[in-house]
Design a protein around this motif. Structure first.
Motif, PDB file in Angstrom:
ATOM      1  N   LYS A  31       3.736  -9.595   1.963  1.00  0.00           N
ATOM      2  CA  LYS A  31       2.350  -9.132   1.835  1.00  0.00           C
ATOM      3  C   LYS A  31       1.507  -9.645   3.004  1.00  0.00           C
ATOM      4  O   LYS A  31       0.718  -8.902   3.590  1.00  0.00           O
ATOM      5  N   TYR A  32       1.683 -10.894   3.351  1.00  0.00           N
ATOM      6  CA  TYR A  32       0.939 -11.516   4.449  1.00  0.00           C
ATOM      7  C   TYR A  32       1.235 -10.804   5.773  1.00  0.00           C
ATOM      8  O   TYR A  32       0.322 -10.443   6.516  1.00  0.00           O
ATOM      9  N   VAL A  33       2.504 -10.592   6.056  1.00  0.00           N
ATOM     10  CA  VAL A  33       2.903  -9.948   7.307  1.00  0.00           C
ATOM     11  C   VAL A  33       2.425  -8.492   7.330  1.00  0.00           C
ATOM     12  O   VAL A  33       1.958  -8.002   8.362  1.00  0.00           O
ATOM     13  N   ASN A  34       2.509  -7.796   6.206  1.00  0.00           N
ATOM     14  CA  ASN A  34       2.035  -6.408   6.145  1.00  0.00           C
ATOM     15  C   ASN A  34       0.544  -6.315   6.434  1.00  0.00           C
ATOM     16  O   ASN A  34       0.093  -5.364   7.071  1.00  0.00           O
ATOM     17  N   GLN A  35      -0.214  -7.309   5.970  1.00  0.00           N
ATOM     18  CA  GLN A  35      -1.651  -7.338   6.269  1.00  0.00           C
ATOM     19  C   GLN A  35      -1.880  -7.479   7.775  1.00  0.00           C
ATOM     20  O   GLN A  35      -2.777  -6.843   8.329  1.00  0.00           O
ATOM     21  N   LEU A  36      -1.073  -8.311   8.425  1.00  0.00           N
ATOM     22  CA  LEU A  36      -1.195  -8.466   9.880  1.00  0.00           C
ATOM     23  C   LEU A  36      -0.921  -7.143  10.587  1.00  0.00           C
ATOM     24  O   LEU A  36      -1.640  -6.762  11.519  1.00  0.00           O
ATOM     25  N   ILE A  37       0.110  -6.436  10.134  1.00  0.00           N
ATOM     26  CA  ILE A  37       0.451  -5.142  10.725  1.00  0.00           C
ATOM     27  C   ILE A  37      -0.674  -4.136  10.470  1.00  0.00           C
ATOM     28  O   ILE A  37      -1.080  -3.397  11.374  1.00  0.00           O
ATOM     29  N   ASP A  38      -1.205  -4.132   9.256  1.00  0.00           N
ATOM     30  CA  ASP A  38      -2.309  -3.226   8.919  1.00  0.00           C
ATOM     31  C   ASP A  38      -3.548  -3.511   9.774  1.00  0.00           C
ATOM     32  O   ASP A  38      -4.342  -2.613  10.047  1.00  0.00           O
TER      33      ASP A  38
END
Length: 111
Positions: A31-38
Motif C-alpha cells: 500500500k505504501y509503495v503504491n501510494q508513492l507510484i500514484d
C-alpha cells in the motif's frame, strides 16, 4: 514488525525497509509503495539494508512494484540485502529480474 520511509535522491525514490516483510506486514508495504507510484514515482530503489527477513508475500510486493513501474517506463532496483535476504532473491530468480546491488551508490548509478 516492518517500518519504511522514503526519500528522494537525484530524482529516484529510495524506500528504506526496517524489520521483516512477511504475510502480516507485506500488505502495508505494498500500500505504501503504491501510494508513492500514484504520487508520480517512476524510478524506485528498495534499500533492504535493515530488512531482516522476506517471505514469498514480500517477494510479491517486489514483483508487483516492478511490473507497475515497467508499465510506465520506470525501473525498480534493490540494494544492500543481507545474506539471508540475498539468498531468497537469488533462489527465486529476482536477482536476475531486477538489479540487486551491494551498495546504494551502485544502485543509484544504474538508473
Amino acid at each position: 514488525m516492518l517500518d519504511f520511509e522514503d526519500r528522494e535522491v537525484n530524482g529516484i525514490t529510495v524506500v528504506d525497509f526496517f524489520g521483516k516483510m512477511n504475510t502480516s506486514t507485506s500488505p502495508e508495504a505494498e500500500k505504501y509503495v503504491n501510494q508513492l507510484i500514484d504520487q508520480g514515482a517512476i524510478n524506485i530503489l528498495f534499500n533492504l539494508e535493515e530488512l531482516d527477513f522476506i517471505s514469498s508475500t514480500g517477494l510479491r510486493v517486489i514483483l508487483a512494484t516492478g511490473k507497475k513501474l515497467g508499465g510506465s517506463n520506470g525501473k525498480l532496483a534493490i540494494c544492500n540485502p543481507n545474506i539471508t535476504v540475498k539468498d531468497v532473491l537469488d533462489m527465486s530468480g529476482f536477482s536476475q529480474m531486477f538489479g540487486v546491488f551491494e551498495s546504494e551508490a551502485e544502485a543509484l548509478a544504474s538508473f
